[in-house]
Write a protein that holds these residues in place. Sequence first.
Motif, PDB file in Angstrom:
ATOM      1  N   TRP A   3       0.789  -1.223   0.000  1.00 19.86           N
ATOM      2  CA  TRP A   3       0.000   0.000   0.000  1.00 19.86           C
ATOM      3  C   TRP A   3       0.823   1.276   0.000  1.00 19.86           C
ATOM      4  CZ3 TRP A   3      -4.841  -0.491  -1.267  1.00 19.86           C
ATOM      5  CH2 TRP A   3      -5.493  -1.680  -1.007  1.00 19.86           C
ATOM      6  N   LEU A   4       2.016   1.262   0.564  1.00 19.88           N
ATOM      7  CA  LEU A   4       2.766   2.506   0.722  1.00 19.88           C
ATOM      8  C   LEU A   4       3.198   3.156  -0.595  1.00 19.88           C
ATOM      9  CD1 LEU A   4       3.602   4.457   2.873  1.00 19.88           C
ATOM     10  CD2 LEU A   4       5.739   3.215   3.129  1.00 19.88           C
ATOM     11  N   PRO A   5       3.767   2.436  -1.571  1.00 18.32           N
ATOM     12  CA  PRO A   5       4.208   3.109  -2.795  1.00 18.32           C
ATOM     13  C   PRO A   5       3.132   3.897  -3.531  1.00 18.32           C
ATOM     14  CG  PRO A   5       5.216   0.944  -2.669  1.00 18.32           C
ATOM     15  CD  PRO A   5       4.197   1.015  -1.552  1.00 18.32           C
ATOM     16  N   PRO A   6       1.900   3.379  -3.682  1.00 20.47           N
ATOM     17  CA  PRO A   6       0.903   4.182  -4.400  1.00 20.47           C
ATOM     18  C   PRO A   6       0.196   5.208  -3.518  1.00 20.47           C
ATOM     19  CG  PRO A   6      -0.021   2.035  -3.909  1.00 20.47           C
ATOM     20  CD  PRO A   6       1.420   2.016  -3.445  1.00 20.47           C
ATOM     21  N   SER A   7       0.516   5.259  -2.231  1.00 20.24           N
ATOM     22  CA  SER A   7      -0.217   6.163  -1.337  1.00 20.24           C
ATOM     23  C   SER A   7       0.332   7.578  -1.376  1.00 20.24           C
ATOM     24  CB  SER A   7      -0.173   5.631   0.096  1.00 20.24           C
ATOM     25  OG  SER A   7       1.097   5.826   0.652  1.00 20.24           O
ATOM     26  N   ASP A   8      -0.506   8.515  -0.956  1.00 17.43           N
ATOM     27  CA  ASP A   8      -0.118   9.920  -0.859  1.00 17.43           C
ATOM     28  C   ASP A   8       0.226  10.321   0.564  1.00 17.43           C
ATOM     29  OD1 ASP A   8      -0.451  10.677  -3.583  1.00 17.43           O
ATOM     30  OD2 ASP A   8      -2.616  10.599  -3.295  1.00 17.43           O
ATOM     31  N   GLY A   9       0.050   9.436   1.488  1.00 19.04           N
ATOM     32  CA  GLY A   9       0.342   9.768   2.874  1.00 19.04           C
ATOM     33  C   GLY A   9       0.114   8.577   3.771  1.00 19.04           C
ATOM     34  N   ARG A  10       0.563   8.741   4.992  1.00 19.02           N
ATOM     35  CA  ARG A  10       0.442   7.662   5.968  1.00 19.02           C
ATOM     36  C   ARG A  10       0.278   8.272   7.348  1.00 19.02           C
ATOM     37  NH1 ARG A  10       3.805   2.278   6.623  1.00 19.02           N
ATOM     38  NH2 ARG A  10       3.631   2.046   8.871  1.00 19.02           N
ATOM     39  N   PHE A  11      -0.613   7.708   8.136  1.00 20.84           N
ATOM     40  CA  PHE A  11      -0.799   8.106   9.529  1.00 20.84           C
ATOM     41  C   PHE A  11      -0.128   7.043  10.387  1.00 20.84           C
ATOM     42  CE2 PHE A  11      -4.314  10.138   7.455  1.00 20.84           C
ATOM     43  CZ  PHE A  11      -4.654  11.243   8.224  1.00 20.84           C
ATOM     44  N   ASP A  12       0.791   7.431  11.219  1.00 21.37           N
ATOM     45  CA  ASP A  12       1.394   6.521  12.186  1.00 21.37           C
ATOM     46  C   ASP A  12       1.106   7.076  13.571  1.00 21.37           C
ATOM     47  OD1 ASP A  12       2.742   4.502  10.591  1.00 21.37           O
ATOM     48  OD2 ASP A  12       4.023   6.137   9.903  1.00 21.37           O
ATOM     49  N   CYS A  13       0.583   6.245  14.440  1.00 22.22           N
ATOM     50  CA  CYS A  13       0.204   6.691  15.772  1.00 22.22           C
ATOM     51  C   CYS A  13       0.758   5.732  16.815  1.00 22.22           C
ATOM     52  CB  CYS A  13      -1.316   6.729  15.893  1.00 22.22           C
ATOM     53  SG  CYS A  13      -2.136   7.691  14.618  1.00 22.22           S
ATOM     54  N   PRO A  14       1.210   6.258  17.947  1.00 16.84           N
ATOM     55  CA  PRO A  14       1.730   5.386  19.000  1.00 16.84           C
ATOM     56  C   PRO A  14       0.610   4.701  19.771  1.00 16.84           C
ATOM     57  CG  PRO A  14       1.774   7.657  19.728  1.00 16.84           C
ATOM     58  CD  PRO A  14       1.303   7.678  18.297  1.00 16.84           C
ATOM     59  N   ALA A  15       0.839   3.476  20.179  1.00 11.63           N
ATOM     60  CA  ALA A  15      -0.174   2.710  20.894  1.00 11.63           C
ATOM     61  C   ALA A  15      -0.326   3.141  22.344  1.00 11.63           C
ATOM     62  CB  ALA A  15       0.171   1.220  20.834  1.00 11.63           C
ATOM     63  N   ASN A  16       0.635   3.892  22.872  1.00  6.12           N
ATOM     64  CA  ASN A  16       0.556   4.273  24.284  1.00  6.12           C
ATOM     65  C   ASN A  16      -0.194   5.586  24.503  1.00  6.12           C
ATOM     66  OD1 ASN A  16       2.638   5.798  23.123  1.00  6.12           O
ATOM     67  ND2 ASN A  16       3.679   6.040  25.073  1.00  6.12           N
ATOM     68  N   GLU A  17      -0.817   6.124  23.469  1.00  7.34           N
ATOM     69  CA  GLU A  17      -1.597   7.361  23.583  1.00  7.34           C
ATOM     70  C   GLU A  17      -3.069   7.064  23.322  1.00  7.34           C
ATOM     71  OE1 GLU A  17      -0.363   9.961  24.784  1.00  7.34           O
ATOM     72  OE2 GLU A  17       1.789   9.752  24.429  1.00  7.34           O
ATOM     73  N   ASN A  38      -2.193  20.726   0.745  1.00  7.11           N
ATOM     74  CA  ASN A  38      -1.687  20.216  -0.527  1.00  7.11           C
ATOM     75  C   ASN A  38      -2.794  19.798  -1.494  1.00  7.11           C
ATOM     76  OD1 ASN A  38       0.959  20.546   0.392  1.00  7.11           O
ATOM     77  ND2 ASN A  38       0.993  18.500   1.278  1.00  7.11           N
ATOM     78  N   ASN A  39      -4.056  19.975  -1.081  1.00 10.66           N
ATOM     79  CA  ASN A  39      -5.206  19.558  -1.897  1.00 10.66           C
ATOM     80  C   ASN A  39      -5.114  18.098  -2.327  1.00 10.66           C
ATOM     81  OD1 ASN A  39      -6.588  22.071  -1.900  1.00 10.66           O
ATOM     82  ND2 ASN A  39      -5.086  22.830  -3.392  1.00 10.66           N
ATOM     83  N   THR A  40      -4.528  17.292  -1.487  1.00 13.98           N
ATOM     84  CA  THR A  40      -4.308  15.889  -1.808  1.00 13.98           C
ATOM     85  C   THR A  40      -5.604  15.149  -2.084  1.00 13.98           C
ATOM     86  OG1 THR A  40      -2.336  15.919  -0.407  1.00 13.98           O
ATOM     87  CG2 THR A  40      -3.225  13.758  -0.978  1.00 13.98           C
ATOM     88  N   CYS A  41      -6.652  15.507  -1.367  1.00 11.09           N
ATOM     89  CA  CYS A  41      -7.919  14.774  -1.501  1.00 11.09           C
ATOM     90  C   CYS A  41      -8.943  15.502  -2.365  1.00 11.09           C
ATOM     91  CB  CYS A  41      -8.499  14.502  -0.117  1.00 11.09           C
ATOM     92  SG  CYS A  41      -7.488  13.395   0.873  1.00 11.09           S
ATOM     93  N   ALA A  42      -8.503  16.476  -3.139  1.00 14.94           N
ATOM     94  CA  ALA A  42      -9.446  17.238  -3.958  1.00 14.94           C
ATOM     95  C   ALA A  42     -10.252  16.324  -4.873  1.00 14.94           C
ATOM     96  CB  ALA A  42      -8.702  18.297  -4.770  1.00 14.94           C
ATOM     97  N   ASN A  43      -9.626  15.337  -5.454  1.00 11.71           N
ATOM     98  CA  ASN A  43     -10.320  14.394  -6.337  1.00 11.71           C
ATOM     99  C   ASN A  43     -10.836  13.174  -5.591  1.00 11.71           C
ATOM    100  OD1 ASN A  43      -9.893  15.951  -8.649  1.00 11.71           O
ATOM    101  ND2 ASN A  43      -7.851  15.080  -8.909  1.00 11.71           N
ATOM    102  N   GLY A  44     -10.610  13.136  -4.287  1.00 14.30           N
ATOM    103  CA  GLY A  44     -11.078  12.032  -3.464  1.00 14.30           C
ATOM    104  C   GLY A  44      -9.938  11.202  -2.909  1.00 14.30           C
ATOM    105  N   LEU A  76     -11.371  17.420   3.775  1.00 13.22           N
ATOM    106  CA  LEU A  76     -10.916  16.392   2.850  1.00 13.22           C
ATOM    107  C   LEU A  76     -12.115  15.722   2.185  1.00 13.22           C
ATOM    108  CD1 LEU A  76      -8.190  14.648   5.039  1.00 13.22           C
ATOM    109  CD2 LEU A  76      -7.968  16.652   3.568  1.00 13.22           C
ATOM    110  N   ASN A  77     -11.945  15.342   0.952  1.00 11.13           N
ATOM    111  CA  ASN A  77     -12.956  14.606   0.206  1.00 11.13           C
ATOM    112  C   ASN A  77     -12.627  13.115   0.334  1.00 11.13           C
ATOM    113  OD1 ASN A  77     -14.925  13.712  -1.564  1.00 11.13           O
ATOM    114  ND2 ASN A  77     -13.798  14.333  -3.396  1.00 11.13           N
ATOM    115  N   ILE A  78     -13.038  12.533   1.455  1.00  8.50           N
ATOM    116  CA  ILE A  78     -12.774  11.112   1.701  1.00  8.50           C
ATOM    117  C   ILE A  78     -13.930  10.337   1.083  1.00  8.50           C
ATOM    118  CG2 ILE A  78     -12.365   9.341   3.443  1.00  8.50           C
ATOM    119  CD1 ILE A  78     -11.528  11.700   5.338  1.00  8.50           C
ATOM    120  N   VAL A  79     -13.638   9.548   0.063  1.00  9.38           N
ATOM    121  CA  VAL A  79     -14.703   8.881  -0.689  1.00  9.38           C
ATOM    122  C   VAL A  79     -14.967   7.454  -0.219  1.00  9.38           C
ATOM    123  CG1 VAL A  79     -14.391  10.341  -2.722  1.00  9.38           C
ATOM    124  CG2 VAL A  79     -13.128   8.187  -2.548  1.00  9.38           C
ATOM    125  N   ALA A  80     -14.028   6.851   0.517  1.00 11.29           N
ATOM    126  CA  ALA A  80     -14.232   5.488   1.002  1.00 11.29           C
ATOM    127  C   ALA A  80     -13.119   5.140   1.981  1.00 11.29           C
ATOM    128  CB  ALA A  80     -14.228   4.481  -0.148  1.00 11.29           C
TER     129      ALA A  80
END
Length: 170
Positions: A3-17, A38-44, A76-80
């Motif tokens: 999933w990482l190569p075609p993605s535009d971003g990644r959320f990483d969160c610590p488990a202790n929070e 960055n208008n990353t989600c303009a098209n969805g 953000l235009n989150i489509v799914a």
Amino acid sequence: RFWLPPSDGRFDCPANERIQGKIASDYVWPKLQSLSHNNTCANGCIFVTHSTGDLIARHILDNQKRWLENAGLTPLNIVATVDFAGAGGGSELADIAINAAEGGGAGNLTLRQALSLWLGMVPTTGNTGVLNDLKVANARQLSATPDSRVPRVRIVGDSSDFWGLTAGFL
């Protein structure tokens, strides 16, 4: 790796929070701002999550529009979302881990040691962070009445870790 190569971003969160604490303020919020600037989600955008990411995505879907508009940014235009092994409804294993972390006695000590083999840490009141959010009642309260109409595809499997014991709790 897939999933990482075609993605535009990644959320990483610590488990202790906690999700409504530092995960939202220190990890999710900066990423949402960046995606908006960055208008990353303009098209969805399609969010792909795993495990706790399902619960975090629900929290984002319920709040991102208000958060970003209040900051003068475009929502953000989150489509799914595609949720792999999502824990959005909570997990009985989290209930057991929190009870063991907070309880005393030999039984809870033994349970803490057993859980440490699966979690990679001994659960204590100081390090359970997001496990508190994954308790069934807490997970369902975090986004009790979602009004987002974003389609969510949930993918689950039929397997069990930890000598075949976890399937009954997950």
